[in-house]
Design an enzyme around this catalytic site. Structure first.
Site, PDB file in Angstrom:
ATOM      1  N   HIS A  76      47.494 -28.862 -14.726  1.00 17.26           N
ATOM      2  CA  HIS A  76      46.617 -29.225 -13.657  1.00 17.26           C
ATOM      3  C   HIS A  76      46.744 -28.193 -12.800  1.00 17.26           C
ATOM      4  O   HIS A  76      47.488 -27.428 -12.838  1.00 17.26           O
ATOM      5  CB  HIS A  76      47.565 -30.779 -13.024  1.00 17.26           C
ATOM      6  CG  HIS A  76      48.613 -30.193 -12.404  1.00 17.26           C
ATOM      7  ND1 HIS A  76      49.949 -30.243 -13.076  1.00 17.26           N
ATOM      8  CD2 HIS A  76      49.392 -30.070 -11.171  1.00 17.26           C
ATOM      9  CE1 HIS A  76      51.062 -30.089 -12.477  1.00 17.26           C
ATOM     10  NE2 HIS A  76      50.573 -29.944 -11.175  1.00 17.26           N
ATOM     11  N   CYS A 116      53.775 -33.550 -13.526  1.00 22.88           N
ATOM     12  CA  CYS A 116      53.508 -32.275 -13.573  1.00 22.88           C
ATOM     13  C   CYS A 116      54.010 -31.778 -14.821  1.00 22.88           C
ATOM     14  O   CYS A 116      53.778 -30.365 -15.038  1.00 22.88           O
ATOM     15  CB  CYS A 116      54.528 -31.504 -12.400  1.00 22.88           C
ATOM     16  SG  CYS A 116      53.863 -32.008 -10.730  1.00 22.88           S
ATOM     17  N   ASP A 164      43.667 -15.999  -9.408  1.00 20.99           N
ATOM     18  CA  ASP A 164      42.762 -16.870  -9.087  1.00 20.99           C
ATOM     19  C   ASP A 164      41.934 -17.434 -10.403  1.00 20.99           C
ATOM     20  O   ASP A 164      41.668 -16.607 -10.895  1.00 20.99           O
ATOM     21  CB  ASP A 164      41.872 -16.367  -7.989  1.00 20.99           C
ATOM     22  CG  ASP A 164      41.037 -17.280  -7.357  1.00 20.99           C
ATOM     23  OD1 ASP A 164      41.012 -18.240  -7.201  1.00 20.99           O
ATOM     24  OD2 ASP A 164      39.753 -16.883  -7.229  1.00 20.99           O
ATOM     25  N   HIS A 165      41.929 -18.626 -10.241  1.00 17.79           N
ATOM     26  CA  HIS A 165      41.205 -19.353 -11.429  1.00 17.79           C
ATOM     27  C   HIS A 165      41.842 -19.094 -12.767  1.00 17.79           C
ATOM     28  O   HIS A 165      41.295 -19.018 -13.646  1.00 17.79           O
ATOM     29  CB  HIS A 165      39.867 -19.118 -11.415  1.00 17.79           C
ATOM     30  CG  HIS A 165      38.787 -19.812 -10.334  1.00 17.79           C
ATOM     31  ND1 HIS A 165      38.934 -19.451  -9.206  1.00 17.79           N
ATOM     32  CD2 HIS A 165      38.102 -20.792 -10.446  1.00 17.79           C
ATOM     33  CE1 HIS A 165      38.150 -20.111  -8.502  1.00 17.79           C
ATOM     34  NE2 HIS A 165      37.647 -21.185  -9.227  1.00 17.79           N
ATOM     35  N   HIS A 204      46.049 -26.684  -8.569  1.00 20.88           N
ATOM     36  CA  HIS A 204      46.107 -26.650  -7.180  1.00 20.88           C
ATOM     37  C   HIS A 204      45.293 -25.799  -6.131  1.00 20.88           C
ATOM     38  O   HIS A 204      44.890 -24.635  -6.992  1.00 20.88           O
ATOM     39  CB  HIS A 204      47.583 -26.327  -6.763  1.00 20.88           C
ATOM     40  CG  HIS A 204      48.556 -27.386  -7.305  1.00 20.88           C
ATOM     41  ND1 HIS A 204      48.786 -28.441  -6.716  1.00 20.88           N
ATOM     42  CD2 HIS A 204      49.466 -27.235  -8.136  1.00 20.88           C
ATOM     43  CE1 HIS A 204      49.750 -29.253  -7.187  1.00 20.88           C
ATOM     44  NE2 HIS A 204      50.075 -28.532  -8.250  1.00 20.88           N
ATOM     45  N   HIS A 243      48.847 -24.898 -13.664  1.00 20.67           N
ATOM     46  CA  HIS A 243      50.172 -24.904 -14.135  1.00 20.67           C
ATOM     47  C   HIS A 243      50.631 -26.058 -14.606  1.00 20.67           C
ATOM     48  O   HIS A 243      49.970 -27.011 -14.822  1.00 20.67           O
ATOM     49  CB  HIS A 243      51.023 -24.472 -13.005  1.00 20.67           C
ATOM     50  CG  HIS A 243      51.474 -25.271 -12.019  1.00 20.67           C
ATOM     51  ND1 HIS A 243      52.416 -25.142 -11.117  1.00 20.67           N
ATOM     52  CD2 HIS A 243      50.956 -26.691 -11.815  1.00 20.67           C
ATOM     53  CE1 HIS A 243      52.512 -26.286 -10.342  1.00 20.67           C
ATOM     54  NE2 HIS A 243      51.779 -27.142 -10.796  1.00 20.67           N
ATOM     55  N   GLU A 287      51.561 -25.268  -1.849  1.00 25.66           N
ATOM     56  CA  GLU A 287      50.871 -25.545  -3.093  1.00 25.66           C
ATOM     57  C   GLU A 287      50.130 -27.006  -2.782  1.00 25.66           C
ATOM     58  O   GLU A 287      48.970 -27.049  -3.507  1.00 25.66           O
ATOM     59  CB  GLU A 287      52.172 -26.260  -3.971  1.00 25.66           C
ATOM     60  CG  GLU A 287      51.622 -26.561  -5.312  1.00 25.66           C
ATOM     61  CD  GLU A 287      52.904 -26.568  -6.164  1.00 25.66           C
ATOM     62  OE1 GLU A 287      53.067 -25.860  -7.058  1.00 25.66           O
ATOM     63  OE2 GLU A 287      53.426 -27.684  -6.093  1.00 25.66           O
TER      64      GLU A 287
HETATM   65 NI    NI Z   1      51.602 -28.905  -9.685  1.00 25.17          NI
END
Ligand code: NI
Length: 137
Positions: free
Chosen positions: A41, A35, A81-82, A43, A16, A126
């Protein structure tokens, strides 16, 4: 009748970027820091899904956790996912993908689909230290 809360923990990876169209570039950089980096980036998210209800007198279960796992896999995990949450996920479009906003969006996807008991809480990790949870209020 005993009210019991059962939880299934699921995992997904996603990327995100925290960026609000309502803020200037400078304000975004100041608000979100690293961020806000343009390319985003990732998580390793953990999601805890808690269903409340009374155990069925025959099966002893509030909800079959295998059914809950399959449902969450289908309704949520397969879609995020991914993926990049800013671009790839239809139900996240136009939403700043903070943990707060993600957990509310996931609630809206799941709420009406629980086959037994009632969705009580979603808890989104997160990171191991940054957690948002939502109970539908
Ligand atoms: Ni983040």
């Amino acid at each position: 009748m005993a009210m019991v809360y059962v939880t299934r923990r699921m995992h997904f990876n996603a990327a995100h970027r925290l960026h609000s169209d309502a803020l200037t570039e400078d304000e975004n950089a100041q608000t979100y820091g690293a961020c806000n980096n343009p390319m985003g980036h990732g998580h390793n998210y953990e999601l805890e899904i808690t269903v409340k209800g009374t155990p069925d007198p025959v099966t002893g279960m509030v909800i079959d956790l295998k059914d809950l796992k399959d449902l969450v896999q289908h309704v949520i995990i397969d879609k995020i996912d991914h993926k990049h949450l800013n671009y790839d996920v239809d139900f996240m479009r136009g939403i700043v993908p903070t943990a707060e906003n993600i957990v509310v969006a996931l609630w809206q996807q799941l709420r009406d689909k629980i086959p037994a008991g009632e969705l009580y809480e979603l808890k989104l990790f997160e990171t191991p230290r940054n957690i948002a949870y939502y109970r539908g209020e």
